[in-house]
Design an enzyme around this catalytic site. Structure first.
Site, PDB file in Angstrom:
ATOM      1  N   GLN A   1     -10.857  30.506 -26.612  1.00 50.55           N
ATOM      2  CA  GLN A   1     -10.679  29.057 -26.508  1.00 50.55           C
ATOM      3  C   GLN A   1      -9.220  28.725 -26.237  1.00 50.55           C
ATOM      4  O   GLN A   1      -8.330  29.290 -26.887  1.00 50.55           O
ATOM      5  CB  GLN A   1     -11.133  28.373 -27.803  1.00 50.55           C
ATOM      6  CG  GLN A   1     -12.607  28.575 -28.130  1.00 50.55           C
ATOM      7  CD  GLN A   1     -13.528  27.715 -27.278  1.00 50.55           C
ATOM      8  OE1 GLN A   1     -13.100  26.877 -26.494  1.00 50.55           O
ATOM      9  NE2 GLN A   1     -14.825  27.934 -27.425  1.00 50.55           N
TER      10      GLN A   1
ATOM     11  N   CYS B   1      -4.685  17.046 -14.947  1.00 47.84           N
ATOM     12  CA  CYS B   1      -4.932  16.033 -15.979  1.00 47.84           C
ATOM     13  C   CYS B   1      -5.409  14.772 -15.254  1.00 47.84           C
ATOM     14  O   CYS B   1      -4.949  14.486 -14.154  1.00 47.84           O
ATOM     15  CB  CYS B   1      -3.647  15.682 -16.728  1.00 47.84           C
ATOM     16  SG  CYS B   1      -2.960  17.032 -17.690  1.00 47.84           S
TER      17      CYS B   1
ATOM     18  N   TYR C   1     -23.597  33.702 -26.322  1.00 48.76           N
ATOM     19  CA  TYR C   1     -22.436  33.416 -25.466  1.00 48.76           C
ATOM     20  C   TYR C   1     -21.189  33.554 -26.364  1.00 48.76           C
ATOM     21  O   TYR C   1     -20.369  32.650 -26.471  1.00 48.76           O
ATOM     22  CB  TYR C   1     -22.508  32.007 -24.863  1.00 48.76           C
ATOM     23  CG  TYR C   1     -23.819  31.675 -24.186  1.00 48.76           C
ATOM     24  CD1 TYR C   1     -23.996  31.946 -22.823  1.00 48.76           C
ATOM     25  CD2 TYR C   1     -24.876  31.094 -24.895  1.00 48.76           C
ATOM     26  CE1 TYR C   1     -25.202  31.635 -22.192  1.00 48.76           C
ATOM     27  CE2 TYR C   1     -26.077  30.790 -24.265  1.00 48.76           C
ATOM     28  CZ  TYR C   1     -26.232  31.057 -22.925  1.00 48.76           C
ATOM     29  OH  TYR C   1     -27.426  30.749 -22.311  1.00 48.76           O
TER      30      TYR C   1
ATOM     31  N   CYS D   1       4.558  22.391 -17.060  1.00 49.32           N
ATOM     32  CA  CYS D   1       3.347  21.589 -17.230  1.00 49.32           C
ATOM     33  C   CYS D   1       3.305  21.180 -18.697  1.00 49.32           C
ATOM     34  O   CYS D   1       3.467  22.032 -19.581  1.00 49.32           O
ATOM     35  CB  CYS D   1       2.125  22.436 -16.868  1.00 49.32           C
ATOM     36  SG  CYS D   1       0.570  21.742 -17.454  1.00 49.32           S
TER      37      CYS D   1
ATOM     38  N   CYS E   1     -18.760  22.724 -23.970  1.00 48.35           N
ATOM     39  CA  CYS E   1     -17.588  22.114 -23.332  1.00 48.35           C
ATOM     40  C   CYS E   1     -18.044  21.156 -22.247  1.00 48.35           C
ATOM     41  O   CYS E   1     -17.235  20.623 -21.509  1.00 48.35           O
ATOM     42  CB  CYS E   1     -16.645  23.184 -22.782  1.00 48.35           C
ATOM     43  SG  CYS E   1     -17.421  24.256 -21.588  1.00 48.35           S
TER      44      CYS E   1
ATOM     45  N   CYS F   1      -0.922  16.465  -9.065  1.00 49.16           N
ATOM     46  CA  CYS F   1      -1.633  17.641  -9.570  1.00 49.16           C
ATOM     47  C   CYS F   1      -3.135  17.441  -9.712  1.00 49.16           C
ATOM     48  O   CYS F   1      -3.920  18.154  -9.109  1.00 49.16           O
ATOM     49  CB  CYS F   1      -1.000  18.036 -10.906  1.00 49.16           C
ATOM     50  SG  CYS F   1      -1.844  19.350 -11.774  1.00 49.16           S
TER      51      CYS F   1
END
Ligand code: SAH
Length: 490
Positions: free
Chosen positions: A318, A120, A347, A194, A443, A117
């Protein structure tokens, strides 16, 4: 300054980063580069025994090889391994063949799709080691400022995502599959579950996959541009239990839609709303412009920091609410609100930070580019009985320039830009507006550090940095920083 990017719902691209709104490749001079043309010409592969001497900021192992520093995915510091190194002089690609001496931090990744994948990147590290890795990364990036505090980690670092996209297609045997894109490809692999998704969302995806067959619903094919269902977006209110299912289709003509909706609701009575989103463009953006509510009210609500928030398909919320409460808690502390202050929430998305802050502020002014999110923010202030907050649609930089030109006053500026960070228009206006404190939520600590450098050059001190692990199992780390104005009378 970097260009801003809108927070569009994007389908993962080749450099897929699961939570980010803009999939900017990580900057690093030591990329584990793959020949982008796929050409095998002049390419050779050798096996090398290497010892890993550290991490890159994206969680890969760092090794010395033939006088160069190269990245090796899934290798941990201190480990010795046999690595296949493929190069044609320009590109270097590495793959662990065998770990000879494993690190104590190495664990068996619990997800069976992990190596395929790529969503992660650090599941092969113990939870404790993930925390140390993130601490080390943030400490390194924030060296010019202050020593960051201890990363706030998550007790149960799985099942946390409240939003996910699944893409549908056909496999080689023309069977319907639904899942994510395999790492560095545009190939869908079939996925049942997942480990960082909300488990309920994956159950719904499995049901939809089965129903597509019985309803003879064809998945969309990007190459032939034939077929119907492209993606399914699911948003879950972790506290409220409300669930939104958005069927993203290539056409507005949905044969048997009433029966489909009925059957899906029968299997999953917990679904609160179902929408059809039409995306008929050749694009990497997941959601198209047309939206039709098929069942329910078209939005879901969730509770965060004791307040209720309405969330639309396209507005940002979030993705890890457990950690968001910790993040916002620290951000509000850093704002040191007195009950009188004018606070800018730049934002602002659906207004979450600003509305939480409004309880301790004189007045809150929110600005956000996405129309739907602004509409949600206005509704959210009404829903929570907040009457000291105003929300505006627009570019945060332009908005701040106008505020500065009008000589308006702000005591605290809270900003939470997308991964690309803020821009010079915004930051220079902050300097003109001279708020006492700036609380920078990010982030992407790389762009945060870049923007803070500008503010430090122009009269601000960084007093505190709090990293928060919002995205366990991935290399990403969220960070909130408190900046204070140096010269009060300037
Ligand atoms: N503070 C919110 C949202 C943060 S995500 C929260 O915590 O939920 C970043 C937000 O910035 C997104 O909602 C995105 O739509 C918005 N955005 C992106 N570019 C922008 C710009 N140039 N001006 C204003 N908002 C922008």
């Amino acid at each position: 300054m970097a260009k801003r990017k809108n927070n569009s719902q994007r389908k993962p691209n080749k450099n897929r980063k699961r939570h980010g709104e803009n999939n900017k490749p990580h900057h690093s001079v030591r990329k584990n580069q793959v020949n982008p043309h796929g050409s095998k010409k002049g390419q050779k592969t050798v096996t090398a025994e290497v010892t890993c001497k550290g991490f890159t900021s994206n969680g890969q192992g760092l090794v010395d090889w033939e006088g160069k520093e190269i990245e090796v995915p899934y290798l941990l510091p201190g480990e010795t391994a046999e690595v296949a190194v493929t190069t044609n002089g320009k590109f270097i690609n590495t793959k662990v063949k065998r770990v000879i001496k494993p690190s104590e931090d190495r664990v068996k990744p619990p997800c069976r799709y992990y190596f395929k994948c790529g969503g992660c990147q650090i599941q092969h590290m113990s939870n404790e080691a993930q925390g140390r890795f993130k601490q080390q990364t943030i400490n390194q990036l924030m060296k010019p400022f202050v020593k960051p505090e201890k990363v706030l980690t998550m007790d149960h670092p799985y099942d946390y995502r409240n939003k996910n996209h699944t893409t549908y297609g056909l496999n080689k045997d023309r069977q319907i599959i639904g899942g994510l894109y395999a790492q560095n490809t545009h190939r869908i692999f079939d996925m049942e579950k997942c480990l960082i998704h909300d488990p309920k969302a994956d159950e719904i995806n499995q049901t939809i996959k089965g129903m597509m067959k019985s309803f003879k619903m064809q998945p969309y094919n990007e190459d032939t541009r034939q077929g119907f269902l492209r993606h399914v977006l699911i948003k879950v209110g972790k506290i409220s239990g409300e669930i939104m299912v958005v069927l993203v289709a290539a056409s507005p003509i949905f044969k048997g839609k009433n029966n489909f909706v009925k059957a899906l609701r029968k299997e999953h009575p917990e679904i609160s709303t179902i929408l059809l989103n039409v995306n008929d463009r050749d694009t990497s953006i997941v959601l198209g412009g047309q939206e039709k509510v098929l069942f329910g009210k078209g939005t879901i609500t969730d509770t965060l920091c004791g307040m209720k928030f309405e969330i639309s398909p396209k507005s940002f919320y979030q993705i890890n609410p457990v950690q968001t409460e910790k993040l916002y808690g620290r951000a509000i502390e850093m704002a040191e609100l007195t009950g009188q202050d004018t606070v800018i929430d730049a934002y602002c998305g659906i207004g979450t930070i600003g509305l939480v802050a409004s309880q301790k502020a004189g007045k809150v002014i929110g600005v956000e580019l996405n129309n739907d999110a602004v509409r949600d923010a206005i509704r959210n202030s009404k829903r929570n009985g907040v009457n000291n907050a105003r929300f505006y649609q627009g570019d945060a930089g332009e908005f701040m320039v106008q505020m500065a030109n009008r000589n308006e006053k702000a005591d605290v500026v809270i900003l939470d830009p997308p991964r690309s960070g803020s821009d010079e228009a915004f930051l220079s206006s902050v300097v003109k507006l001279k708020p006492k404190r700036v609380v920078y939520v990010s982030c992407n600590p790389e762009t945060q550090a870049r923007d803070m450098k500008y503010l430090v050059k122009n009269g601000y001190d960084v007093e505190e940095i709090q990293p928060v692990d919002m995205f366990p199992q991935t290399y990403h780390v969220e960070s909130v920083a408190k900046l204070v104005r140096k010269f009060v009378n300037r």
